[in-house]
Design an enzyme around this catalytic site. Structure first.
Site, PDB file in Angstrom:
ATOM      1  CE1 TYR A 105     -28.712   4.748  -9.554  1.00 12.56           C
ATOM      2  CE2 TYR A 105     -27.881   3.363 -11.293  1.00 12.56           C
ATOM      3  CZ  TYR A 105     -28.623   4.443 -10.891  1.00 12.56           C
ATOM      4  OH  TYR A 105     -29.282   5.213 -11.823  1.00 12.56           O
ATOM      5  CG  HIS A 131     -34.942   2.076 -14.076  1.00 12.07           C
ATOM      6  ND1 HIS A 131     -35.170   2.390 -15.389  1.00 12.07           N
ATOM      7  CD2 HIS A 131     -34.677   3.254 -13.449  1.00 12.07           C
ATOM      8  CE1 HIS A 131     -35.031   3.697 -15.564  1.00 12.07           C
ATOM      9  NE2 HIS A 131     -34.732   4.250 -14.404  1.00 12.07           N
TER      10      HIS A 131
HETATM   11  C1  HEM Z   1     -30.109  11.128  -7.940  1.00  7.57           C
HETATM   12  C2  HEM Z   1     -30.453  10.560  -9.092  1.00  7.57           C
HETATM   13  C3  HEM Z   1     -30.788   9.099  -9.249  1.00  7.57           C
HETATM   14  C4  HEM Z   1     -31.085   8.153  -8.302  1.00  7.57           C
HETATM   15  C5  HEM Z   1     -31.167   8.338  -6.775  1.00  7.57           C
HETATM   16  C6  HEM Z   1     -31.315   6.906  -8.987  1.00  7.57           C
HETATM   17  C7  HEM Z   1     -31.638   5.713  -8.359  1.00  7.57           C
HETATM   18  C8  HEM Z   1     -31.656   4.476  -8.979  1.00  7.57           C
HETATM   19  C9  HEM Z   1     -31.682   3.200  -8.302  1.00  7.57           C
HETATM   20  C10 HEM Z   1     -31.734   3.006  -6.791  1.00  7.57           C
HETATM   21  C11 HEM Z   1     -31.649   2.222  -9.248  1.00  7.57           C
HETATM   22  C12 HEM Z   1     -31.615   0.706  -9.012  1.00  7.57           C
HETATM   23  C13 HEM Z   1     -30.143   0.248  -9.001  1.00  7.57           C
HETATM   24  C14 HEM Z   1     -29.952  -1.235  -8.829  1.00  7.57           C
HETATM   25  O1  HEM Z   1     -30.526  -1.830  -7.914  1.00  7.57           O
HETATM   26  O2  HEM Z   1     -29.176  -1.827  -9.615  1.00  7.57           O
HETATM   27  C15 HEM Z   1     -31.612   2.878 -10.532  1.00  7.57           C
HETATM   28  C16 HEM Z   1     -31.594   2.244 -11.739  1.00  7.57           C
HETATM   29  C17 HEM Z   1     -31.512   2.902 -12.955  1.00  7.57           C
HETATM   30  N1  HEM Z   1     -31.325   4.247 -13.179  1.00  7.57           N
HETATM   31 FE1  HEM Z   1     -31.217   5.658 -11.767  1.00  7.57          FE
HETATM   32  N2  HEM Z   1     -31.141   7.096 -10.336  1.00  7.57           N
HETATM   33  C18 HEM Z   1     -30.823   8.423 -10.534  1.00  7.57           C
HETATM   34  C19 HEM Z   1     -30.554   9.031 -11.746  1.00  7.57           C
HETATM   35  C20 HEM Z   1     -30.577   8.421 -12.961  1.00  7.57           C
HETATM   36  C21 HEM Z   1     -30.238   9.042 -14.221  1.00  7.57           C
HETATM   37  C22 HEM Z   1     -29.768  10.484 -14.393  1.00  7.57           C
HETATM   38  C23 HEM Z   1     -30.386   8.079 -15.187  1.00  7.57           C
HETATM   39  C24 HEM Z   1     -30.124   8.178 -16.674  1.00  7.57           C
HETATM   40  C25 HEM Z   1     -29.085   8.750 -17.194  1.00  7.57           C
HETATM   41  C26 HEM Z   1     -30.821   6.866 -14.545  1.00  7.57           C
HETATM   42  C27 HEM Z   1     -31.092   5.665 -15.173  1.00  7.57           C
HETATM   43  C28 HEM Z   1     -31.299   4.467 -14.536  1.00  7.57           C
HETATM   44  C29 HEM Z   1     -31.494   3.221 -15.234  1.00  7.57           C
HETATM   45  C30 HEM Z   1     -31.576   3.018 -16.755  1.00  7.57           C
HETATM   46  C31 HEM Z   1     -31.611   2.232 -14.249  1.00  7.57           C
HETATM   47  C32 HEM Z   1     -31.825   0.735 -14.467  1.00  7.57           C
HETATM   48  C33 HEM Z   1     -30.472   0.029 -14.558  1.00  7.57           C
HETATM   49  C34 HEM Z   1     -30.664  -1.450 -14.734  1.00  7.57           C
HETATM   50  O3  HEM Z   1     -31.341  -1.844 -15.696  1.00  7.57           O
HETATM   51  O4  HEM Z   1     -30.124  -2.227 -13.916  1.00  7.57           O
HETATM   52  N3  HEM Z   1     -30.913   7.101 -13.186  1.00  7.57           N
HETATM   53  N4  HEM Z   1     -31.616   4.250 -10.347  1.00  7.57           N
END
Ligand code: HEM
Length: 314
Positions: free
Chosen positions: A297, A27
């Site tokens: 995260y 993202h």
């Molecule tokens: C094992 C499962 C998952 C992994 C490894 C993962 C990994 C990540 C990582 C590394 C980030 C960046 C975090 C940061 O630097 O602040 C991120 C952001 C995000 N993830 Fe995931 N994620 C997973 C599952 C999910 C799920 C299930 C959802 C939805 C329900 C989701 C929605 C999001 C969203 C919307 C962002 C952006 C947040 C922002 O705008 O700062 N992710 N994810």
């Protein structure tokens, strides 16, 4: 202590999207908006959480595209994210993070890791190993609905004309101590609108960002928070599981976004949305993906900002 597995998972994500200093591992491209949230009386009946009692609370929202390369254009086929941070009167914060997909594709962090590694493009062909990916899909039929949705979803006309699902179950506990598992989603107050691929491309690399800025300049944009209430035997620890369609739905609140966020992610402020950041009255389910997300995260936050999730980043 170093969390080796979470580092390996973020490395696997970086292997697909590349390393982009200062950006989120996933993202990476997003934009911020500011506004307020007001809960309905139905929400207050389901939870004693302070932000669900009907007082107006300040909100920071980040809309995003799912990929880890901030250069990927807005018209690319990707899931979209909507991350909401609410600021409580006692100075604490809580986050509600949602995706445009109806369910997730991985049931466990290990499944997520294996799938992400299988997607890694071959350095020579630039394509993923189709045999390895095919074997993963054959072993994981539960991934079908999410993958199908991800590859067939047309580009949204606007971040404000898209619905976003919280996917995990949370247990809402009210003042009497009664608990109920729920899943939440943010639904636009207006229609859901999509574009065909050519139209999206014609609107340009940053059309989602530009459209949202113009829309907010013209007037507030609004979402409602909708809960689906689980029945006792519904799976609450499996983010790939679809609940029966006839489950009770409750409108739990209204979010209004009035313009760009002016305070966060400026002057070294580190903004992070952590789906496990809940407050009294809302409990996490045992979903292993939900619990693992905080670990992944934290790695991404540390890499992009050099600071620790929670203490300095929130
Ligand atoms: C094992 C499962 C998952 C992994 C490894 C993962 C990994 C990540 C990582 C590394 C980030 C960046 C975090 C940061 O630097 O602040 C991120 C952001 C995000 N993830 Fe995931 N994620 C997973 C599952 C999910 C799920 C299930 C959802 C939805 C329900 C989701 C929605 C999001 C969203 C919307 C962002 C952006 C947040 C922002 O705008 O700062 N992710 N994810």
């Amino acid at each position: 202590m170093a969390d080796d597995f979470a580092h390996q998972v973020v490395d696997a994500i970086n292997d697909i999207s590349g390393l982009h200093a200062g950006h989120r591992a996933a993202h990476a491209r997003g934009m911020l908006a500011a506004g307020t949230f007001v809960a309905t009386p139905e929400a207050a009946r389901l939870t004693r959480a302070p932000h669900m009692q009907g007082e107006r609370v300040r909100a920071t929202v980040r809309f995003s595209n799912g990929g880890g390369d901030p250069g990927t254009p807005d018209h690319a086929t990707e899931g979209r994210g909507m991350a909401v941070k609410l600021y409580l009167a006692d100075g604490s914060r809580t986050d509600m993070v949602a995706l445009s997909l109806p369910v997730f594709f991985a049931r466990t962090p290990q499944d997520f890791f294996e799938f992400t590694r299988a997607r890694k493009p071959d350095p020579e062909t630039g394509q993923p190993d189709t045999e390895r990916l095919g074997a993963w899909f054959a072993a994981h039929p539960e991934a079908g609905p999410a993958i199908q949705a991800a590859v067939t979803a047309p580009p949204p006309a606007s971040y404000a004309a898209c619905a976003y699902n919280g996917i995990h179950a949370f247990r809402w506990v009210n003042a009497a101590g009664e608990g109920r598992f729920v899943r939440f989603r943010w639904e636009p107050e207006g229609d859901v609108e999509t574009l065909d691929a050519d139209e999206a491309r014609a609107r340009g690399d940053r059309y989602l960002q530009e459209e949202l800025a113009a829309r907010m300049a013209a007037g507030p944009i609004a979402f409602r928070l909708v809960l689906t209430l689980a029945e006792p035997d519904d799976p609450v620890a499996d983010p790939t599981a679809i609940w029966p369609e006839d489950r009770e739905q409750v409108v739990a609140g209204h979010l209004e976004l009035t313009g760009p966020e002016e305070e966060r992610e400026r002057a070294g402020d580190v903004l992070v949305f952590d789906p496990t950041r809940v407050v009294d009255g809302i409990e996490l389910s045992d979903d292993p993906i939900l619990h693992f997300r905080r670990r992944a995260y934290a790695v991404s936050v540390e890499r992009r900002s050099g600071v620790a999730l929670g203490a300095e980043a929130g």
